[in-house]
Design a protein around this motif. Structure first.
Motif, mmCIF file in Angstrom:
data_model
loop_
_atom_site.group_PDB
_atom_site.id
_atom_site.type_symbol
_atom_site.label_atom_id
_atom_site.label_comp_id
_atom_site.label_asym_id
_atom_site.label_seq_id
_atom_site.Cartn_x
_atom_site.Cartn_y
_atom_site.Cartn_z
ATOM 1 N N MET A 146 83.715 7.165 72.628
ATOM 2 C CA MET A 146 82.337 7.257 73.080
ATOM 3 C C MET A 146 82.210 8.405 74.082
ATOM 4 O O MET A 146 83.038 8.574 74.958
ATOM 5 C CB MET A 146 81.946 5.936 73.734
ATOM 6 N N GLU A 147 81.179 9.200 73.915
ATOM 7 C CA GLU A 147 80.978 10.364 74.772
ATOM 8 C C GLU A 147 80.400 9.945 76.115
ATOM 9 O O GLU A 147 79.556 9.060 76.210
ATOM 10 C CB GLU A 147 80.032 11.357 74.091
ATOM 11 N N THR A 148 80.854 10.621 77.169
ATOM 12 C CA THR A 148 80.395 10.345 78.526
ATOM 13 C C THR A 148 78.985 10.888 78.696
ATOM 14 O O THR A 148 78.696 12.019 78.304
ATOM 15 C CB THR A 148 81.325 11.036 79.537
ATOM 16 N N PRO A 149 78.076 10.106 79.307
ATOM 17 C CA PRO A 149 76.705 10.589 79.513
ATOM 18 C C PRO A 149 76.681 11.794 80.457
ATOM 19 O O PRO A 149 77.529 11.918 81.337
ATOM 20 C CB PRO A 149 75.972 9.402 80.142
ATOM 21 N N PRO A 150 75.694 12.690 80.267
ATOM 22 C CA PRO A 150 75.617 13.903 81.099
ATOM 23 C C PRO A 150 75.570 13.610 82.597
ATOM 24 O O PRO A 150 76.178 14.339 83.382
ATOM 25 C CB PRO A 150 74.331 14.584 80.643
ATOM 26 N N VAL A 151 74.885 12.544 83.017
ATOM 27 C CA VAL A 151 74.791 12.232 84.448
ATOM 28 C C VAL A 151 76.177 11.901 84.996
ATOM 29 O O VAL A 151 76.556 12.351 86.081
ATOM 30 C CB VAL A 151 73.801 11.068 84.692
ATOM 31 N N ARG A 152 76.943 11.140 84.253
ATOM 32 C CA ARG A 152 78.298 10.769 84.679
ATOM 33 C C ARG A 152 79.199 12.006 84.740
ATOM 34 O O ARG A 152 80.002 12.160 85.659
ATOM 35 C CB ARG A 152 78.881 9.724 83.719
ATOM 36 N N ARG A 153 79.062 12.912 83.764
ATOM 37 C CA ARG A 153 79.849 14.148 83.780
ATOM 38 C C ARG A 153 79.481 14.998 84.991
ATOM 39 O O ARG A 153 80.348 15.602 85.622
ATOM 40 C CB ARG A 153 79.650 14.931 82.488
ATOM 41 N N LEU A 154 78.193 15.045 85.328
ATOM 42 C CA LEU A 154 77.756 15.811 86.486
ATOM 43 C C LEU A 154 78.291 15.198 87.778
ATOM 44 O O LEU A 154 78.744 15.909 88.670
ATOM 45 C CB LEU A 154 76.229 15.904 86.524
ATOM 46 N N GLU A 155 78.262 13.864 87.869
ATOM 47 C CA GLU A 155 78.817 13.198 89.054
ATOM 48 C C GLU A 155 80.297 13.527 89.199
ATOM 49 O O GLU A 155 80.776 13.800 90.294
ATOM 50 C CB GLU A 155 78.623 11.683 88.956
ATOM 51 N N GLN A 156 81.012 13.514 88.089
ATOM 52 C CA GLN A 156 82.436 13.839 88.125
ATOM 53 C C GLN A 156 82.645 15.300 88.523
ATOM 54 O O GLN A 156 83.544 15.613 89.287
ATOM 55 C CB GLN A 156 83.099 13.556 86.773
ATOM 56 N N ALA A 157 81.793 16.182 88.007
ATOM 57 C CA ALA A 157 81.893 17.598 88.360
ATOM 58 C C ALA A 157 81.663 17.797 89.856
ATOM 59 O O ALA A 157 82.372 18.587 90.499
ATOM 60 C CB ALA A 157 80.898 18.419 87.555
ATOM 61 N N ALA A 186 83.190 27.829 92.078
ATOM 62 C CA ALA A 186 83.963 26.680 91.579
ATOM 63 C C ALA A 186 83.016 25.579 91.109
ATOM 64 O O ALA A 186 83.248 24.936 90.074
ATOM 65 C CB ALA A 186 84.894 26.158 92.669
ATOM 66 N N LEU A 187 81.928 25.363 91.847
ATOM 67 C CA LEU A 187 80.939 24.367 91.434
ATOM 68 C C LEU A 187 80.296 24.779 90.118
ATOM 69 O O LEU A 187 80.117 23.950 89.214
ATOM 70 C CB LEU A 187 79.864 24.190 92.515
ATOM 71 N N THR A 188 79.969 26.057 89.983
ATOM 72 C CA THR A 188 79.389 26.547 88.730
ATOM 73 C C THR A 188 80.326 26.270 87.566
ATOM 74 O O THR A 188 79.904 25.775 86.521
ATOM 75 C CB THR A 188 79.097 28.059 88.830
ATOM 76 N N ASP A 189 81.616 26.558 87.763
ATOM 77 C CA ASP A 189 82.599 26.293 86.711
ATOM 78 C C ASP A 189 82.642 24.808 86.373
ATOM 79 O O ASP A 189 82.678 24.419 85.208
ATOM 80 C CB ASP A 189 83.989 26.769 87.131
ATOM 81 N N SER A 190 82.664 23.971 87.412
ATOM 82 C CA SER A 190 82.735 22.528 87.190
ATOM 83 C C SER A 190 81.510 22.013 86.451
ATOM 84 O O SER A 190 81.619 21.194 85.537
ATOM 85 C CB SER A 190 82.869 21.790 88.514
ATOM 86 N N VAL A 191 80.337 22.484 86.869
ATOM 87 C CA VAL A 191 79.103 22.046 86.195
ATOM 88 C C VAL A 191 79.096 22.523 84.744
ATOM 89 O O VAL A 191 78.766 21.769 83.841
ATOM 90 C CB VAL A 191 77.846 22.555 86.960
ATOM 91 N N CYS A 192 79.489 23.771 84.516
ATOM 92 C CA CYS A 192 79.538 24.293 83.157
ATOM 93 C C CYS A 192 80.505 23.490 82.309
ATOM 94 O O CYS A 192 80.211 23.177 81.146
ATOM 95 C CB CYS A 192 79.932 25.762 83.149
ATOM 96 N N ASP A 193 81.663 23.157 82.867
ATOM 97 C CA ASP A 193 82.622 22.352 82.116
ATOM 98 C C ASP A 193 82.054 20.966 81.815
ATOM 99 O O ASP A 193 82.248 20.407 80.741
ATOM 100 C CB ASP A 193 83.945 22.207 82.873
ATOM 101 N N ALA A 194 81.320 20.402 82.788
ATOM 102 C CA ALA A 194 80.788 19.052 82.624
ATOM 103 C C ALA A 194 79.674 18.991 81.572
ATOM 104 O O ALA A 194 79.575 18.033 80.822
ATOM 105 C CB ALA A 194 80.260 18.539 83.958
ATOM 106 N N VAL A 195 78.844 20.024 81.533
ATOM 107 C CA VAL A 195 77.727 20.008 80.583
ATOM 108 C C VAL A 195 77.955 20.936 79.411
ATOM 109 O O VAL A 195 77.065 21.178 78.602
ATOM 110 C CB VAL A 195 76.374 20.340 81.281
ATOM 111 N N ARG A 196 79.174 21.490 79.365
ATOM 112 C CA ARG A 196 79.614 22.366 78.261
ATOM 113 C C ARG A 196 78.694 23.571 78.082
ATOM 114 O O ARG A 196 78.153 23.813 77.008
ATOM 115 C CB ARG A 196 79.727 21.572 76.975
ATOM 116 N N CYS A 197 78.513 24.332 79.175
ATOM 117 C CA CYS A 197 77.723 25.579 79.115
ATOM 118 C C CYS A 197 78.541 26.651 78.410
ATOM 119 O O CYS A 197 79.754 26.680 78.524
ATOM 120 C CB CYS A 197 77.384 26.084 80.510
ATOM 121 N N ASP A 198 77.898 27.554 77.780
ATOM 122 C CA ASP A 198 78.561 28.726 77.181
ATOM 123 C C ASP A 198 77.965 29.989 77.726
ATOM 124 O O ASP A 198 76.892 30.107 78.113
ATOM 125 C CB ASP A 198 78.449 28.704 75.676
#
Length: 151
Positions: A1-12, A139-151
């Motif tokens: 099951m995929e992690t919801p975007p809010v949870r990924r952002l909290e983790q980021a 570093a935050l930008t990288d983390s957020v991009c990784d969390a929401v899969r930015c390209d």
């Protein structure tokens, strides 16, 4: 099951807080970093700061007066290069232990999004960020991009 975007952002954001704390601690250690080395013949002592520049060069005793100029120059250069190599090794070790990337001149920086991640882009002039805060924001930008899969 995929992690919801809010949870990924909290983790980021949690990851960012940890990375920023590590960056702050490492920055404090690096500001205090210096290395002092004696030449093999114990005639010259060189102290180098974190930037690799000599902070001091001193002759240990009066033997330098009897040392031929070329040998004295070689002793200075040997102690200087040894101290610079030690500073570089300690710097790399500190960054690695803090789990911060050690980027060499040959490595290309990670591409960053050209558009804002959220909200409107502000065109108002602003003061540049201090280097440590800029690194934290990146570093935050990288983390957020990784969390929401930015390209």
């Amino acid at each position: 099951m995929e992690t919801p975007p809010v949870r990924r952002l909290e983790q980021a954001l949690a990851d960012f807080a940890q990375r920023y704390a590590a960056l702050t601690r490492t920055g404090e250690q690096l500001r205090a970093l210096s290395v002092t080395v004696c030449s093999r013949d114990d005639v010259v002592q060189v102290t180098v700061g974190v930037d690799g520049r000599p902070a001091s060069i001193r002759f240990v005793d009066e033997r330098f007066r009897r040392t031929p100029p070329t040998q004295l120059g070689d002793s200075v250069m040997e102690a200087l290069s040894t101290a610079q190599a030690e500073v570089s090794a300690r710097l790399s070790s500190a960054l690695t232990s803090a789990r911060l990337p050690v980027q060499t001149a040959r490595e290309a920086p990670r591409p960053r999004p050209q558009r804002p991640l959220w909200g409107r882009r502000s065109f108002a002039p602003h003061a540049p960020l201090p280097p440590d805060l800029r690194a934290a924001v990146m570093a935050l930008t990288d983390s957020v991009c990784d969390a929401v899969r930015c390209d």
